[in-house]
Design a protein around this motif. Structure first.
Motif, mmCIF file in Angstrom:
data_model
loop_
_atom_site.group_PDB
_atom_site.id
_atom_site.type_symbol
_atom_site.label_atom_id
_atom_site.label_comp_id
_atom_site.label_asym_id
_atom_site.label_seq_id
_atom_site.Cartn_x
_atom_site.Cartn_y
_atom_site.Cartn_z
ATOM 1 N N TYR A 125 0.834 -1.198 0.000
ATOM 2 C CA TYR A 125 0.000 0.000 0.000
ATOM 3 C C TYR A 125 0.873 1.254 0.000
ATOM 4 C CZ TYR A 125 -3.858 3.059 1.512
ATOM 5 O OH TYR A 125 -4.802 4.052 1.610
ATOM 6 N N GLY A 126 0.617 2.133 -0.981
ATOM 7 C CA GLY A 126 1.450 3.318 -1.166
ATOM 8 C C GLY A 126 1.525 4.212 0.050
ATOM 9 N N HIS A 127 0.414 4.353 0.768
ATOM 10 C CA HIS A 127 0.415 5.196 1.971
ATOM 11 C C HIS A 127 1.423 4.675 2.992
ATOM 12 C CE1 HIS A 127 -1.094 7.690 5.249
ATOM 13 N NE2 HIS A 127 -1.176 6.598 5.985
ATOM 14 N N ASN A 128 1.460 3.361 3.174
ATOM 15 C CA ASN A 128 2.396 2.765 4.130
ATOM 16 C C ASN A 128 3.836 2.896 3.644
ATOM 17 O OD1 ASN A 128 0.136 2.016 5.580
ATOM 18 N ND2 ASN A 128 0.120 -0.084 4.801
ATOM 19 N N LEU A 129 4.041 2.614 2.359
ATOM 20 C CA LEU A 129 5.388 2.730 1.803
ATOM 21 C C LEU A 129 5.916 4.152 1.923
ATOM 22 C CD1 LEU A 129 5.303 0.589 -1.474
ATOM 23 C CD2 LEU A 129 6.759 0.204 0.521
ATOM 24 N N CYS A 162 3.144 2.664 11.292
ATOM 25 C CA CYS A 162 2.965 1.567 10.333
ATOM 26 C C CYS A 162 3.959 0.457 10.643
ATOM 27 C CB CYS A 162 3.147 2.056 8.894
ATOM 28 S SG CYS A 162 2.936 0.737 7.672
ATOM 29 N N PRO A 163 3.595 -0.456 11.529
ATOM 30 C CA PRO A 163 4.486 -1.578 11.852
ATOM 31 C C PRO A 163 4.777 -2.428 10.615
ATOM 32 C CG PRO A 163 2.670 -1.421 13.420
ATOM 33 C CD PRO A 163 2.341 -0.497 12.287
ATOM 34 N N CYS A 169 1.270 -6.997 5.205
ATOM 35 C CA CYS A 169 -0.075 -7.529 4.954
ATOM 36 C C CYS A 169 -0.878 -6.699 3.957
ATOM 37 C CB CYS A 169 -0.852 -7.629 6.265
ATOM 38 S SG CYS A 169 -0.220 -8.874 7.395
ATOM 39 N N GLU A 170 -0.723 -5.385 4.013
ATOM 40 C CA GLU A 170 -1.543 -4.527 3.162
ATOM 41 C C GLU A 170 -0.887 -4.366 1.790
ATOM 42 O OE1 GLU A 170 -2.526 -0.903 5.196
ATOM 43 O OE2 GLU A 170 -3.860 -1.927 6.599
ATOM 44 N N CYS A 171 -1.221 -5.294 0.919
ATOM 45 C CA CYS A 171 -0.720 -5.275 -0.459
ATOM 46 C C CYS A 171 -1.909 -5.094 -1.402
ATOM 47 C CB CYS A 171 0.013 -6.573 -0.791
ATOM 48 S SG CYS A 171 1.529 -6.819 0.178
ATOM 49 N N ILE A 172 -1.779 -4.159 -2.324
ATOM 50 C CA ILE A 172 -2.884 -3.822 -3.214
ATOM 51 C C ILE A 172 -2.942 -4.800 -4.382
ATOM 52 C CG2 ILE A 172 -3.974 -2.002 -4.557
ATOM 53 C CD1 ILE A 172 -3.658 -1.468 -1.526
ATOM 54 N N ARG A 173 -4.128 -5.290 -4.634
ATOM 55 C CA ARG A 173 -4.329 -6.227 -5.741
ATOM 56 C C ARG A 173 -4.366 -5.455 -7.062
ATOM 57 N NH1 ARG A 173 -9.923 -9.577 -6.758
ATOM 58 N NH2 ARG A 173 -9.283 -10.693 -8.658
ATOM 59 N N TYR A 174 -3.467 -5.794 -7.969
ATOM 60 C CA TYR A 174 -3.439 -5.184 -9.300
ATOM 61 C C TYR A 174 -4.018 -6.186 -10.297
ATOM 62 C CZ TYR A 174 -0.742 -0.974 -8.183
ATOM 63 O OH TYR A 174 -0.346 0.252 -7.707
ATOM 64 N N GLY A 225 -16.053 -1.264 -8.571
ATOM 65 C CA GLY A 225 -16.033 -2.360 -7.610
ATOM 66 C C GLY A 225 -16.005 -1.819 -6.195
ATOM 67 N N GLN A 226 -16.130 -2.713 -5.226
ATOM 68 C CA GLN A 226 -16.117 -2.307 -3.825
ATOM 69 C C GLN A 226 -14.688 -2.077 -3.347
ATOM 70 O OE1 GLN A 226 -18.682 -4.316 -0.930
ATOM 71 N NE2 GLN A 226 -19.642 -5.421 -2.620
ATOM 72 N N LYS A 227 -14.501 -0.966 -2.670
ATOM 73 C CA LYS A 227 -13.189 -0.671 -2.100
ATOM 74 C C LYS A 227 -12.954 -1.548 -0.875
ATOM 75 C CE LYS A 227 -10.467 2.990 0.088
ATOM 76 N NZ LYS A 227 -10.419 4.423 0.488
ATOM 77 N N LYS A 228 -11.751 -2.079 -0.778
ATOM 78 C CA LYS A 228 -11.342 -2.852 0.391
ATOM 79 C C LYS A 228 -10.024 -2.272 0.866
ATOM 80 C CE LYS A 228 -13.629 -7.041 -1.289
ATOM 81 N NZ LYS A 228 -13.456 -8.447 -1.734
ATOM 82 N N LYS A 229 -10.076 -1.545 1.957
ATOM 83 C CA LYS A 229 -8.908 -0.818 2.434
ATOM 84 C C LYS A 229 -7.724 -1.754 2.642
ATOM 85 C CE LYS A 229 -7.342 2.455 5.967
ATOM 86 N NZ LYS A 229 -6.755 3.368 4.968
ATOM 87 N N GLY A 230 -6.618 -1.357 2.047
ATOM 88 C CA GLY A 230 -5.403 -2.144 2.196
ATOM 89 C C GLY A 230 -5.283 -3.299 1.231
ATOM 90 N N SER A 231 -6.287 -3.472 0.332
ATOM 91 C CA SER A 231 -6.180 -4.579 -0.624
ATOM 92 C C SER A 231 -6.753 -4.251 -2.000
ATOM 93 C CB SER A 231 -6.866 -5.837 -0.077
ATOM 94 O OG SER A 231 -8.248 -5.619 0.093
#
Length: 294
Positions: A125-129, A162-163, A169-174, A225-231
């Protein structure tokens, strides 16, 4: 003698085949043929589905391998890299987030903090990175960001906001090309319809409080589609590529009720939203009473 003749005749079946028996035989034969045809179709269908899955996985594997090399995330940092190799890597990274820009100058690419999400092989997730990127900027490690983050001097850095567990865990599905088709919608007689199934879009059918997001590609294809935070975020639909419009929407029975230009990944302008509204109107969508939020 007459009785003996009758007894002799009883040893033989003198009953002629009836039309009912003939019909049963014909029905059984037809049923058998139907079963064979169905099994053959089912086998071909399974093979076709398998081919689609293999193609999708192959596309993702190639993409992962190219980006894995281009970001210097996991290969040996001390290995000498030529100037040509560095420029090739830079071009690949830029093409990832600029995909589609050549089709329309008005297109929006990912906001800077989400560039690193797109070029990260894991699409964390870009915010975490970005939080770790800011930490990397504070020092002078002399190492590329992803190398520093994954195997270099920063691999032990742990941020409270952001541990590492969340970062992993929070990886965005492309989405790949085949997957993307399942999120495409078209406009038919002023209503928003799923392209593959023909079902009317209804954003009230999901989980309570769920948010529906959309993007319009530079080819003017609509995905939602439905947003799923962190994925699953706006960047998921086009795998980080450029968009003409992005935001949120509410639709009931195919009828648009509200639309906004909110997207942290693309940060669309009022101009992007206006272009999207023009697109909808040109395709017969009635915008009277539609709530529009910029």
């Amino acid at each position: 003698m007459e009785l003996q003749d009758q007894s002799h005749l009883s040893d033989y079946d003198t009953t002629a085949p009836t039309s009912h028996d003939h019909g049963s035989t014909t029905s059984s034969t037809a049923a058998l043929k139907l079963q064979k045809v169905y099994k053959s179709y089912r086998t071909r269908r399974k093979l076709a589905d398998s081919a689609v899955v293999v193609e999708e996985l192959w596309w993702q594997a190639l993409d992962f391998a190219r980006l894995n090399h281009s970001t210097i995330s996991f290969f040996d940092y001390v290995k000498n890299e030529t100037a040509a190799s560095r420029w090739s890597r830079i071009r690949l990274n830029a093409s990832r987030v600029g995909k589609g820009l050549s089709k329309d100058a008005r297109a929006q690419k990912l906001a800077f903090q989400h560039w690193i999400e797109a070029i990260d092989p894991r699409h964390r997730y870009g915010h975490n990175l970005n939080l770790y990127y800011e930490e990397w900027c504070k020092g002078d490690a002399g190492q590329p960001f992803f190398y520093w983050l994954d195997v270099g001097d920063g691999k032990e850095v742990e941020l409270k906001q952001c541990p590492r567990s969340r970062l992993r865990c929070e990886c965005i599905r492309y989405l790949g090309p085949q997957e993307r088709e399942h999120y495409e919608y078209i406009i038919v007689e002023g209503t928003i319809v799923h392209k593959l199934s023909g079902d009317l879009l209804d954003t009230n059918g999901g989980l309570e409080g769920s948010k529906w997001i959309f993007v319009m590609s530079t080819s003017k294809r609509l995905y939602a589609g439905q947003k799923k935070k962190g994925s699953f975020h706006h960047s998921s639909f086009l795998a980080g590529g450029a968009t003409l419009a992005a935001g949120r929407l509410m639709v009931e029975g195919g009828k648009l009720r509200s639309v906004s230009a909110y997207s942290g990944h693309y940060r669309p302008t009022d101009g992007n939203l206006s272009s999207f509204l023009v697109f909808l109107k040109e395709h017969g969508v009635n915008l009277d009473g539609v709530q529009v939020c910029s």
